[in-house]
Design a protein around this motif. Sequence first.
Motif, PDB file in Angstrom:
ATOM      1  N   TYR A  39       0.847  -1.199   0.000  1.00 41.53           N
ATOM      2  CA  TYR A  39       0.000   0.000   0.000  1.00 41.53           C
ATOM      3  C   TYR A  39       0.879   1.243   0.000  1.00 41.53           C
ATOM      4  O   TYR A  39       0.671   2.177  -0.759  1.00 41.53           O
ATOM      5  N   GLY A  42       2.136   2.291  -3.173  1.00 38.47           N
ATOM      6  CA  GLY A  42       1.124   2.683  -4.151  1.00 38.47           C
ATOM      7  C   GLY A  42       0.633   1.532  -5.008  1.00 38.47           C
ATOM      8  O   GLY A  42      -0.084   1.740  -5.988  1.00 38.47           O
ATOM      9  N   GLY A  46      -7.016   2.652  -2.650  1.00 37.43           N
ATOM     10  CA  GLY A  46      -8.295   2.754  -1.930  1.00 37.43           C
ATOM     11  C   GLY A  46      -8.183   2.495  -0.451  1.00 37.43           C
ATOM     12  O   GLY A  46      -7.256   2.931   0.209  1.00 37.43           O
ATOM     13  N   MET A 254      -5.499   2.278   6.336  1.00 36.86           N
ATOM     14  CA  MET A 254      -4.119   2.715   6.186  1.00 36.86           C
ATOM     15  C   MET A 254      -3.929   4.204   6.466  1.00 36.86           C
ATOM     16  O   MET A 254      -2.858   4.625   6.874  1.00 36.86           O
ATOM     17  N   SER A 255      -4.965   5.012   6.222  1.00 34.84           N
ATOM     18  CA  SER A 255      -4.767   6.458   6.356  1.00 34.84           C
ATOM     19  C   SER A 255      -5.156   6.990   7.732  1.00 34.84           C
ATOM     20  O   SER A 255      -5.236   8.186   7.939  1.00 34.84           O
TER      21      SER A 255
ATOM     22  N   ALA B   9       3.093   5.588   0.721  1.00 31.60           N
ATOM     23  CA  ALA B   9       1.826   6.308   0.556  1.00 31.60           C
ATOM     24  C   ALA B   9       0.928   5.857   1.701  1.00 31.60           C
ATOM     25  O   ALA B   9       0.742   4.665   1.899  1.00 31.60           O
ATOM     26  N   LEU B  10       0.393   6.776   2.464  1.00 28.80           N
ATOM     27  CA  LEU B  10      -0.404   6.379   3.631  1.00 28.80           C
ATOM     28  C   LEU B  10      -1.827   6.914   3.584  1.00 28.80           C
ATOM     29  O   LEU B  10      -2.494   7.024   4.604  1.00 28.80           O
ATOM     30  N   SER B  11      -2.270   7.251   2.416  1.00 29.65           N
ATOM     31  CA  SER B  11      -3.690   7.541   2.224  1.00 29.65           C
ATOM     32  C   SER B  11      -3.971   7.347   0.741  1.00 29.65           C
ATOM     33  O   SER B  11      -3.039   7.329  -0.063  1.00 29.65           O
ATOM     34  N   PRO B  12      -5.248   7.182   0.370  1.00 30.79           N
ATOM     35  CA  PRO B  12      -5.554   6.942  -1.041  1.00 30.79           C
ATOM     36  C   PRO B  12      -5.130   8.089  -1.955  1.00 30.79           C
ATOM     37  O   PRO B  12      -5.019   7.916  -3.144  1.00 30.79           O
ATOM     38  N   THR B  41       1.581  13.304   6.306  1.00 29.68           N
ATOM     39  CA  THR B  41       0.880  13.151   5.029  1.00 29.68           C
ATOM     40  C   THR B  41       0.009  14.368   4.798  1.00 29.68           C
ATOM     41  O   THR B  41       0.046  15.329   5.587  1.00 29.68           O
ATOM     42  N   LYS B  43      -2.946  14.440   5.356  1.00 25.63           N
ATOM     43  CA  LYS B  43      -4.035  14.436   6.332  1.00 25.63           C
ATOM     44  C   LYS B  43      -3.552  14.430   7.783  1.00 25.63           C
ATOM     45  O   LYS B  43      -4.219  14.956   8.653  1.00 25.63           O
ATOM     46  N   MET B  46       1.821  10.222  10.545  1.00 23.93           N
ATOM     47  CA  MET B  46       1.691   8.776  10.589  1.00 23.93           C
ATOM     48  C   MET B  46       3.020   8.140  10.953  1.00 23.93           C
ATOM     49  O   MET B  46       4.091   8.681  10.675  1.00 23.93           O
ATOM     50  N   VAL B  70       6.369   9.884  -2.884  1.00 24.91           N
ATOM     51  CA  VAL B  70       6.088   8.491  -2.554  1.00 24.91           C
ATOM     52  C   VAL B  70       7.012   7.597  -3.370  1.00 24.91           C
ATOM     53  O   VAL B  70       7.272   7.856  -4.549  1.00 24.91           O
ATOM     54  N   ASN B  71       7.508   6.564  -2.704  1.00 25.27           N
ATOM     55  CA  ASN B  71       8.397   5.565  -3.311  1.00 25.27           C
ATOM     56  C   ASN B  71       9.849   6.014  -3.450  1.00 25.27           C
ATOM     57  O   ASN B  71      10.663   5.291  -4.007  1.00 25.27           O
TER      58      ASN B  71
END
Lengths: 333, 472
Positions: A39, A42, A46, A254-255, B9-12, B41, B43, B46, B70-71
Motif C-alpha cells: 500500500y 502505491g 483505496g 491505512m490512512s 503512501a499512507l492515504s488513497p 501526510t 491528512k 503517521m 512516494v516511493n
Amino acid sequence: MAAKKTKSSAAKVNKDELLSLYREMLLIRRFEEKAGQLYGMGLIGGFCHLYIGQEAVVTGIQSQQEPQDTVVTSYRDHAHMLACGMDPKGIMAELTGRIDGYSRGKGGSMHMFSREKNFFGGHGIVGANGAIGTGLAFSHKYKKDGGVAVAYMGDGAANQGQVAECYNMAALWKLPILYVIENNKYAMGTSNKRSIAGELHKRGEGYGIPGEQVDGMDVFAVQKAARKALDHIRSGKGPYILEMMTYRYRGHSMSDPAKYRTKDELNTMKNEHDPINQVKDMLQQDGVDEADLKAIDKEIKGIVAEAATFAQESPEPDEAELWTDVLIETDAA
Amino acid sequence: MPTQVLMPALSPTMTEGNLAKWLKAEGDTVEAGDVIAEIETDKATMEVEAVDEGVLGKILVSEGTQGVAVNTPIAVLIEDGESVDDLDLSAANDAAPEASSDDAPASVSSSDAEQVLGADVKDRDILYAQGKVIEPPVFDEAAFTDTAECTVRVALRDAMAEEMRRDELVHLLGEEVAEYQGAYKVSEGLLDEFGADRVIDTPITEHGFTGMAVGAAMNGLKPIVEFMTWNFGMQAIDHIINSAAKTLYMAGGQLGCPIVLRGPNGAASRVGAQHSQCYASWYAHVPGLKVVAPWSAADAKGLMKAAIRDPNPVIILENEILYGQSFECPTSEDFVIPIGRARIERSGADVTIVSYSIMVGKAMEAAAELAEQGIDAEVINLRTIRPLDRYTILESLKKTNRLVCVEEGWPFAGVGAEIAALCMEHGFDYLDAPVERVCGKDVPMPYAANLEALALPQPADIVGAVKKVCYK
C-alpha cells in the motif's frame, strides 16, 4: 504474565497444534505487514484495513469449524480468507487489482469471495455481513446440510439495527449461526465508551441467545469458547454470540493515524497480550527448538514474498472485463 | 541483500509527504513491526513501521525533509555481514495491461410494423449493459393458444406455485405471506401446499429479512421476497443494491444472487404519500438488477416465472389495483416471457405510446378515445424496465415518428426521461415532434380524492400529450 495466563486455557494443547496455530497466525501477520508495505508503495489503492493484533480470533474459531460451514465478514477480511484456506497469491493479487485476484481485480480489498472455500465476503457496508450470515445459516437449515454459518462483525456493526433484526429471526427459527463480534474497542475512531450502551455479548439476552465475552488475544480461550458455542449450535439449539475482546495495532485503515488512543494502551497490548508471542512463549517453554521456529518464520516469509511477487507480476484485467459479470448470461427463452 | 525502505503512501490520495522524524538511528537493529520514522501526510502525522528486519544501514533522507515523493528510497536495511554498498538500485517494472478488442454491436435494421420474432444475440447482457440497440429475445407468444380468464392476483400465485413445484430451492418469505395468505391474498393456498418450511412469515423487519434472503441466495437457495408494498422495501434498499446487485461483479463472476424481490408498487387508492410511490426508475438505475413491471395477468404469470428461473436478482413491480383485474392468460406451464422483451398491445400508425404496469391500461383507454378522433395510436407495454427493449421502441418510432411515454412515477430522471434520451440518441432522424412525457406530478402523493386524481396520469392527459406531438 500473559503467557502464564494462557497456560491454563491451553492445558491440553499438543505441540503440533501449537505449531499449527503459531504458523497460521504468523501467516496473517506477515501477510498484512506486506499488504501495508505494498500500500505504501502505491501498489494497493483505496481502502485497506489490516488485521494485525486480532489474529487469534479468526485462527481460533476457524480451527473448530467443519468443512461444510460457511463464513462471512466485514471489510477487514484478509485474515478470514487466509484462515479459510484461500490462496495468499490470489488474495494479494486482488489487493493490487490484477486479473489473478479472487475477483479478477474487480472487487478489491473489501470484496473477495470463494465458493470453493465457503467464504462469502468481504462486505463494505457495516452490519450487512450480520444479515448475510443469517441467510447463510437459513440456507444450511433449509438444505439440512449440517453446516453452521459464522458471521464476523466489528463492535461498530453490532450497533446496527439489522443485526438486532437478525438476532430476532435467528433465535425465532433456531438458525445455525455463530455471531462473532470482534470488539477491538474502536468503531473507526469512536471508542466503545462513547458508542455502546451495555455489553455486546449480552445483546442477545432478550432474544434468548446465549453470549459470552472472551479474551480474543488468547487463541486457546477463543478455541475453547468456539468449541462450546459450535456444539450448542450444532445440537440444534440455535444461535450463539461470542464477543471477542481484541485489539488492532494499526489504524482503522491505512490512512488513520489512530490519535484517539494512547501509545501506552497500544504498547501494553503489543507487549503483554500479543497473540502470536503468547503462543511462541509456550512453544519455547515446551522446548521447541529456536531453529524450528526460525524455519517456520522463513517459510511464512517465503509464502508472503511469493504472493507479493505474484501480485505485482499478474497483469491488470483486460479492458473487456469492465463489461463482464454484471449479470449472469441467460439463454433467450 | 540490502533492502530499501521507501517513502510510503499512507492515504488513497497521498503523492508526497514530509519526513518529520527518525525514531531509529543508523546501526540500530530493526524488527518487523518496529516504528522507524514519522511522516506527515496530506491528512495527518503517521508512523512508518518496518516490514523487514535487519540493521538500519543508512538513512538516505534526513529528518525535516519536506515534499518527499512516494516511493523515494529513504533508508537502507542490511542483514548481518552486509554493507550498504551491496545495494542494487534497479527497479522492477509492472506488466502493462493489454488493450482489448471491442465487441461488435449488433446492427439495427428497420422492419415493418409487426413486432419481430426476436433474435439470439451473443453477450446480450453485455450489449444491454452498454446501451446497444439489439433485437429483443426470441418469443413466439402466439403459440400459446390455450387461455383462460384469470385475475393478476391468481396469475402471480399460480406462477409461484408452478415454479415451487418445479424447483425445491424456491421458497417465499415476507410479512403475512403464510398464515394470513398474503396481505393482498397473492400467496393464497401456498402455505397449505408447500408447508411452513417453504412459505415463511417473517417479522416486520425488511432490512433484516432481505439481507438474510440475499445471503441464502448466495449459498444457492432461490428466495422470493414479498414486500407488503415496495414502500417498505425501501428499508431494504441497501441489501438490494449493495449486496444483491453488485456481488456477482465484485466476485468476478464467482457468486451470483438468484433472488426475486416483489410486491405492489406505485399508488393504490387514497393511501397517502408514504404508501404511494413508483420505484421503477430507482431500481432500473442499477446495473446488476433486472426490473419487470407486469400489466396483464399474462404479463404477471410469464414474468414471474421468468424472474424465478433467472439466475440474477429480479425486481417485480406489481400493482395493487391490478391484482383484482381479469385478463385472458395462457394456461401452459411453459408460458415464460423473456425478460427484456416488450409487447405491442395495440398496433397503430400515427403515434407510439410507451408505458408499463397500470399505465398500459390508461394508455389503451386513451388509444380508444384517440381512435374516435381519427388518431391511430400504437401502444407498447414495456413489461421489462431493465434491460429496456430499445429495439421495439425504436422500430415503432420509425413507423409513427411520434412518441409519448406514460408512467406513474415522478418526471425527474424517470423511465420517460430515459426513453426520451433513447429516442434522441438513436431515433433523432425519425422524430417529427419532440418526445412528450406524461408522468406523475412532481409532488408527494396527496390524500384528497380530487388532488390524488390530479397527481396521477389520466387518459385525458395522455390524449392531450398525443395531440400535442401530432400537432392537433
